[in-house]
Design a protein around this motif. Structure first.
Motif, PDB file in Angstrom:
ATOM      1  N   ALA A  81       0.839  -1.206   0.000  1.00 35.86           N
ATOM      2  CA  ALA A  81       0.000   0.000   0.000  1.00 35.86           C
ATOM      3  C   ALA A  81       0.873   1.255   0.000  1.00 35.86           C
ATOM      4  N   TYR A  82       2.059   1.151   0.615  1.00 38.28           N
ATOM      5  CA  TYR A  82       3.047   2.223   0.587  1.00 38.28           C
ATOM      6  C   TYR A  82       4.397   1.612   0.204  1.00 38.28           C
ATOM      7  N   ASP A  83       5.216   2.429  -0.435  1.00 40.95           N
ATOM      8  CA  ASP A  83       6.530   1.959  -0.860  1.00 40.95           C
ATOM      9  C   ASP A  83       7.545   1.977   0.270  1.00 40.95           C
ATOM     10  N   ILE A  84       7.456   3.008   1.102  1.00 36.99           N
ATOM     11  CA  ILE A  84       8.446   3.246   2.150  1.00 36.99           C
ATOM     12  C   ILE A  84       7.713   3.723   3.397  1.00 36.99           C
ATOM     13  N   GLY A  85       8.250   3.388   4.567  1.00 35.62           N
ATOM     14  CA  GLY A  85       7.635   3.826   5.805  1.00 35.62           C
ATOM     15  C   GLY A  85       8.664   4.285   6.820  1.00 35.62           C
ATOM     16  N   PHE A  86       8.173   4.939   7.851  1.00 38.74           N
ATOM     17  CA  PHE A  86       8.980   5.319   9.006  1.00 38.74           C
ATOM     18  C   PHE A  86       8.350   4.631  10.205  1.00 38.74           C
ATOM     19  N   ALA A  87       9.093   3.726  10.851  1.00 40.75           N
ATOM     20  CA  ALA A  87       8.490   2.925  11.916  1.00 40.75           C
ATOM     21  C   ALA A  87       9.546   2.431  12.885  1.00 40.75           C
ATOM     22  N   GLU A  88       9.070   1.994  14.044  1.00 40.81           N
ATOM     23  CA  GLU A  88       9.896   1.370  15.064  1.00 40.81           C
ATOM     24  C   GLU A  88      10.369   0.014  14.547  1.00 40.81           C
ATOM     25  N   GLY A  89      11.680  -0.167  14.444  1.00 42.00           N
ATOM     26  CA  GLY A  89      12.224  -1.349  13.793  1.00 42.00           C
ATOM     27  C   GLY A  89      12.104  -2.639  14.569  1.00 42.00           C
TER      28      GLY A  89
END
Length: 350
Positions: A81-89
């Motif tokens: 749904a998204y190419d890239i994200g910002f998240a807790e790894g």
């Protein structure tokens, strides 16, 4: 530890500069980027990179949407749904174990250290895991900090059952502490401590400690992508990471720039609170001694794998985590682009 001193810095940063006009994207590769949560100061670097044309310069037409939690962001990136994200790894250990065909990896670590911890009112006297013994903790069932608590307790010779959890919906955790029904809550100090202030708690009355201070020290939030997307689109990922590093460097040098863009994107944010939030994020997560010495996203394999095993144990999953299965440094820009400037080092030392 209190956040009072951060507000002095925040007030000094509150005279926000007017944003510049960013480069217009044409004939670019579209990139759908999703955040970890609602718009906050932590997202300033992405807005700088977008506004100043850093993504465009890399041939990318980036759109940014707010998130609804790191777990949701991981799912959205994994689904395409998204190419890239910002998240807790740390969420990747469990996700990749359960979804090997949709594996997600980190390609840039922004939070070198997790700001997760226990947040309370100063009067509670809670300054360490030992101070939680016999206390009531408001939390969300199966939230990462709750799952990690037995590990932290073990590292500090504490019976993990010696605290009482009050499991509620996320929007109620803070209010239970403020109302006195709970002694502390678990969460990101960079979010919860400032939420207390927004709810009317005096900044001098907010207290916190992080789990990283007491033995559980995983690498935290950063840029994530599907592993196969990165393999198929290496230049897109490299360009996105390089542009993001530029935005982060600019935010470290002049947070007012990113905060002004945040206010433009989300007019309801409180400028002073978000300035304090950024200072707290720098202190707890971004400008750690390791980053100051070695640069952004210089990941130590031994530390990564030790913390990953602790997290795997906390999640009850049977894996022997190897750094290459979750983090790929090959998409990073050169070390000199990630080095912390002398000016930023000097500010961090004050």
């Amino acid at each position: 530890m209190t956040i009072a001193r951060l507000f002095g810095v925040a007030l000094a940063s509150a005279a926000f500069a007017l944003p510049t006009v960013g480069a217009q994207a044409q004939d670019k590769t579209d990139v759908r980027f999703v955040l970890d949560w609602a718009w906050q100061a932590m997202h300033g670097p992405f807005l700088i990179a977008l506004e100043k044309g850093y993504y465009s310069d890399e041939g990318l037409n980036v759109t940014i949407d707010r998130g609804f939690g790191s777990g949701d962001t991981i799912n959205k990136v994994a689904s395409g749904a998204y190419d890239i994200g910002f998240a807790e790894g740390t969420g990747l250990f469990k996700f990749n174990k359960e979804n090997p065909d949709d594996a997600v990896i980190s390609v840039l670590i922004i939070n070198d250290q997790s700001p997760t911890g226990a947040i309370s009112l100063k009067e509670s006297g809670i300054n360490s895991p030992a101070d939680l013994v016999g206390k009531k903790i408001s939390a969300t069932q199966n939230e990462a900090t709750v799952l990690a608590w037995p590990v932290v307790a073990g590292l500090n010779n504490i019976d993990p059952a010696s605290v009482e959890f009050m499991f509620v919906e996320p929007n109620l955790r803070d209010s239970l502490v403020i109302q006195g029904a709970a002694d502390a809550t678990f969460g990101f100090a960079t979010t919860t401590a400032l939420n207390f202030v927004l709810a009317g708690v005096d900044k001098d009355d907010v207290n916190y400690f992080t789990l990283a201070q007491f033995g559980l020290n995983p690498y935290s939030s950063g840029i994530i992508v599907r592993k196969d997307f990165a393999e198929a689109n290496p230049e897109v990922v490299k360009g996105f990471v390089a542009a993001t590093v530029k935005g982060l460097q600019d935010m470290l040098a002049d947070p007012a720039e990113g905060l002004a863009l945040l206010k433009k994107r989300e007019p309801l944010v409180d400028e002073t609170v978000e300035a304090a939030r950024w200072e707290l994020a720098q202190e707890l997560s971004i400008l750690t001694p390791s980053v100051i010495e070695r640069g952004i996203s210089e990941v130590d394999p031994a530390r990564f794998e030790t913390a990953a095993k602790q997290i795997a144990t906390a999640y009850g999953i049977d894996v022997d985590p190897k750094i290459g299965d979750y983090y790929d440094a090959s998409f990073l820009p050169p070390a000199e682009a990630r080095a912390i400037s002398d000016d930023v080092k000097a500010k961090a030392a004050k």
